[in-house]
Write a protein that holds these residues in place. Structure first.
Motif, short mmCIF file in Angstrom:
data_model
loop_
_atom_site.label_atom_id
_atom_site.label_comp_id
_atom_site.label_asym_id
_atom_site.label_seq_id
_atom_site.Cartn_x
_atom_site.Cartn_y
_atom_site.Cartn_z
N PRO A 26 0.81 -1.22 0.00
CA PRO A 26 0.00 0.00 0.00
C PRO A 26 0.85 1.28 0.00
CG PRO A 26 -0.84 -1.53 1.63
CD PRO A 26 0.46 -2.10 1.12
N ILE A 27 1.96 1.27 0.69
CA ILE A 27 2.84 2.44 0.72
C ILE A 27 3.42 2.69 -0.67
CG2 ILE A 27 4.97 3.39 1.70
CD1 ILE A 27 4.30 1.75 4.23
N ILE A 29 7.52 15.96 -8.54
CA ILE A 29 8.70 16.60 -7.93
C ILE A 29 8.66 16.43 -6.41
CG2 ILE A 29 9.82 18.83 -7.53
CD1 ILE A 29 8.89 19.59 -10.40
N HIS A 30 7.46 16.52 -5.82
CA HIS A 30 7.34 16.31 -4.37
C HIS A 30 7.72 14.88 -3.98
CE1 HIS A 30 5.90 16.77 -0.31
NE2 HIS A 30 5.08 15.74 -0.47
N VAL A 31 7.24 13.91 -4.74
CA VAL A 31 7.58 12.51 -4.46
C VAL A 31 9.07 12.27 -4.68
CG1 VAL A 31 7.24 10.13 -5.29
CG2 VAL A 31 5.28 11.60 -4.90
N LEU A 43 3.51 5.65 -5.81
CA LEU A 43 3.35 5.62 -7.26
C LEU A 43 2.15 6.45 -7.70
CD1 LEU A 43 4.17 4.47 -10.04
CD2 LEU A 43 2.61 2.57 -9.56
N GLY A 44 1.05 6.32 -6.98
CA GLY A 44 -0.15 7.09 -7.32
C GLY A 44 0.08 8.58 -7.20
N GLN A 45 0.81 8.99 -6.18
CA GLN A 45 1.10 10.42 -6.02
C GLN A 45 2.01 10.94 -7.12
OE1 GLN A 45 -0.16 12.67 -3.72
NE2 GLN A 45 -1.58 10.97 -3.43
N SER A 46 2.91 10.09 -7.58
CA SER A 46 3.89 10.55 -8.58
C SER A 46 3.27 10.77 -9.95
CB SER A 46 5.05 9.56 -8.68
OG SER A 46 4.63 8.38 -9.30
N ILE A 47 2.11 10.20 -10.23
CA ILE A 47 1.53 10.34 -11.57
C ILE A 47 0.40 11.36 -11.65
CG2 ILE A 47 2.22 8.02 -12.26
CD1 ILE A 47 -0.65 7.11 -11.77
#
Length: 124
Positions: free
Chosen positions: A38-39, A55-57, A44-48
């Motif tokens: 899940p982490i 950039i934050h990820v 991955l979900g935040q990066s796309i």
């Protein structure tokens, strides 16, 4: 009543064969994958989402705690894959004898350690 039976069995004092160690570590790596998936999916979900979240990820993944999580997930994935391939080969009849099983177990451990070290070097 049998007087020679163990009174207090200390599991840490038992000597396990390589095949048992590989099997136990395969289960542990599966639990680690289950807990960290899940982490990793969240990262991955935040990066796309957008360029800003990417950039934050990217900045988050430069921190040691996140690098350690990615390394732990990758190490568990490497080990689980190698041990899983070993189990599948044994299921189809390859390496079922004692010597072949012992050798394949040792090979899985050695390959997992080497690949995990390379993964750590690549991440850091």
């Amino acid at each position: 009543m049998n007087k020679k039976r163990p009174v207090n069995l200390n599991l840490a004092s038992l000597k396990y064969p390589p095949m048992a160690i590989v099997s136990i570590l395969h289960r542990i790596s599966g639990v680690v994958l289950f807990l960290l998936l899940p982490i990793m999916l969240f990262i991955l979900g935040q990066s796309i989402h957008s360029e800003e979240t990417f950039i934050h990820v990217k900045n988050l993944l430069s921190q040691p705690c996140y690098k350690m999580a990615v390394w732990a997930f990758g190490a568990a994935m490497i080990y689980h894959l190698l041990a899983g391939i070993r189990h599948l080969l044994m299921d189809i009849g390859l390496g079922e004898h004692l010597n072949a099983g012992r050798n394949s177990a040792i090979l899985v451990i050695i390959l997992a350690v080497i690949l995990t070290i390379f993964l750590g070097i690549w991440i850091w």
